[in-house]
Scaffold this motif. Sequence first.
Motif: not given
Length: 220
Positions: A155-157, A162-164, A200-202
């Motif tokens: 999932l891109p979001l 996670a990277f952030l 949250a958006a994911s």
Amino acid sequence: MRKALLALITIMGFVYIFLIPEELLGAKIVFKLVPMTLIILYAATNTSLVSPLYKKIVVIGLAISMVADAAIYWFMAGLATFFVAHLFYIAAFRSARRKSVPLIAAIPLVLYGLFMAYWIAFPQIGSGDVVLGVAIIAYMAVILLMGWEAIRTRLPLVIIGAFLFICSDSFLAIDRFVTPLPARDALVMVTYYAAQVFFAASIGSQFVKLSPDKEKTISR
């Protein structure tokens, strides 16, 4: 409503980072929690397209993170609380896991973890603060596992979030244990709030099946 919440999160995050002085500790803690409260509300009002279980666990992870935001002023308490929050994120991402990801994709995470352990944790152990050094290693392990499970969701979001999060914690660790960073609050908190917003958006991410044996993930 959700667009208004995103705007409020941005505004209140700006207020906390740039307008509340460090000397006013009580006000600093209160204003730090306002964006997280709004992020939790944003998550709770997001339509669950991954699964109801995923949404529930992510919201719990966000709530524990908010507690950790206040506890981090007492470093070890905050570290332990964020550790628990990452366990919930790991559980959420595992519940959303799709097709397997080659283990070679984990190599950058492992190398980064080894580098940070050598740079930050081992000097603490070498100086005699074994408990702190081991705690840092344990925390790095759990956040990198969170990053790996995020990758496995495809999932891109989630992956961006996670990277952030890893970036935010890295900035915090470098500033605290290695060298003071210019604009430390902005570096740590902008990436942190952004990570939580992406998580949250994911909740509204969905999977679209292209064929019986092939699946593509898109974000809504």
